[in-house]
Enzyme design. Structure first.
Site, mmCIF file in Angstrom:
data_model
loop_
_atom_site.group_PDB
_atom_site.id
_atom_site.type_symbol
_atom_site.label_atom_id
_atom_site.label_comp_id
_atom_site.label_asym_id
_atom_site.label_seq_id
_atom_site.Cartn_x
_atom_site.Cartn_y
_atom_site.Cartn_z
ATOM 1 N N GLY A 164 0.835 -1.196 0.000
ATOM 2 C CA GLY A 164 0.000 0.000 0.000
ATOM 3 C C GLY A 164 0.866 1.240 0.000
ATOM 4 O O GLY A 164 2.102 1.156 0.030
ATOM 5 N N VAL A 207 4.735 1.113 1.036
ATOM 6 C CA VAL A 207 5.157 0.003 1.885
ATOM 7 C C VAL A 207 5.100 -1.291 1.087
ATOM 8 O O VAL A 207 4.108 -1.561 0.396
ATOM 9 C CB VAL A 207 4.281 -0.108 3.142
ATOM 10 C CG1 VAL A 207 4.739 -1.283 4.008
ATOM 11 C CG2 VAL A 207 4.335 1.177 3.952
ATOM 12 N N GLY A 212 1.032 5.632 1.305
ATOM 13 C CA GLY A 212 0.471 6.733 2.067
ATOM 14 C C GLY A 212 1.035 8.042 1.569
ATOM 15 O O GLY A 212 1.647 8.116 0.502
ATOM 16 N N GLY A 267 5.143 7.693 1.779
ATOM 17 C CA GLY A 267 5.860 6.641 1.077
ATOM 18 C C GLY A 267 5.016 5.419 0.803
ATOM 19 O O GLY A 267 3.838 5.356 1.166
ATOM 20 N N ASP A 313 -0.689 10.336 15.433
ATOM 21 C CA ASP A 313 -1.515 9.902 14.296
ATOM 22 C C ASP A 313 -2.184 8.561 14.594
ATOM 23 O O ASP A 313 -2.215 7.676 13.766
ATOM 24 C CB ASP A 313 -0.663 9.804 13.026
ATOM 25 C CG ASP A 313 -1.527 9.754 11.760
ATOM 26 O OD1 ASP A 313 -2.709 10.169 11.820
ATOM 27 O OD2 ASP A 313 -1.038 9.304 10.713
#
Length: 250
Positions: free
Chosen positions: A33, A40, A35, A38, A150
């Site tokens: 995935g 992953v 974000g 960056g 977060d």
């Protein structure tokens, strides 16, 4: 937050990395995935055959000094917390293109957000068990003077360890800050006006610009997460950011 990749931009770059060797020994197996900072990947350490997860900073952000510092700080922050409910950071470095990466333990499981989409709302006992582990991890994080900033279901991995189901692994310290760091006091890596964290889980103090290094903002976020797991929806929702801020602040 990690989202399924699409064609074009950073996502296209991420797709083409599959099969490449990063840092001389980490072979990229597949994209998990991406974000805001960056992508992953699932990878293999070809030296010892261990499966790992690698987060690589988006190429277009590699020249951004603030973003780069945040990315490197994520690695140091997580690596400094040795706790069973915090994802281990194993290594860091630069790929051939100069993009920094961090290597983490690979956790086979689902995010709390994904499970929530599947079951709509959690059983009370299960939700409290999971959130209790998150609080346990945060206690260790806060003792080291680190505030996550977060906390949300996407950053809570749920797996099975030695037969124990619903075992939590907390990750993604990309917006973490230090409560008593001289460097943080003189060089705030979150300039005024730069969006940080996820507004749905932000405390009134965060949204009002009053507190960004107080550990209690993490505790507030966990409260929002618990509410969402139990009710199947967030306590505050709005289409416009300004309206969301108004609801939380009032």
């Amino acid at each position: 937050m990690l989202t399924p990749h699409k064609s074009g931009g950073p996502e296209e770059t991420a797709r083409h990395r599959v099969g490449a060797v990063v840092g001389g020994k980490y072979r990229i197996k597949r994209l998990l995935g991406h974000g805001g900072m960056g992508s992953v990947y699932k990878a293999e350490n070809t030296t010892i055959g261990r499966t790992v997860a690698i987060k690589i900073l988006h190429p277009h952000l590699a020249d951004d000094g603030v973003t780069l510092a945040r990315f490197q700080r994520e690695a140091r922050a997580a690596a400094g917390v040795e706790h069973p409910h915090v994802v281990d950071v194993l290594d860091m470095g630069l790929d051939r293109g100069g993009a920094p990466f961090i290597v983490m333990e690979y956790v086979r499981g689902k995010s709390a957000a994904r499970i929530l989409r599947e079951v709509e709302q959690w059983d009370i006992r299960r939700a409290c068990f999971v959130v209790g582990q998150v609080l346990d991890a945060l206690h260790a994080v806060h003792l080291r003077g680190i505030v996550h900033r977060d906390l949300k279901p996407e950053n809570i991995l749920v797996t099975t360890v030695e037969g124990q189901s619903d075992y939590v692994k907390l990750f993604d310290f990309g917006v973490a800050t230090f409560t008593e760091s001289a460097q943080s006091a003189t060089h705030e890596l979150t300039p005024t006006g730069r969006a940080m964290g996820t507004p749905y889980y932000a405390s009134p103090e965060q949204l009002g610009g009053l507190s960004r290094r107080d550990p209690r903002i993490d505790v507030y976020a966990v409260g929002v997460v618990l509410y969402e797991l139990l009710c199947g929806s967030r306590p505050f929702t709005a289409e416009a950011f300004v309206e969301l801020c108004r609801q939380v602040l009032e």
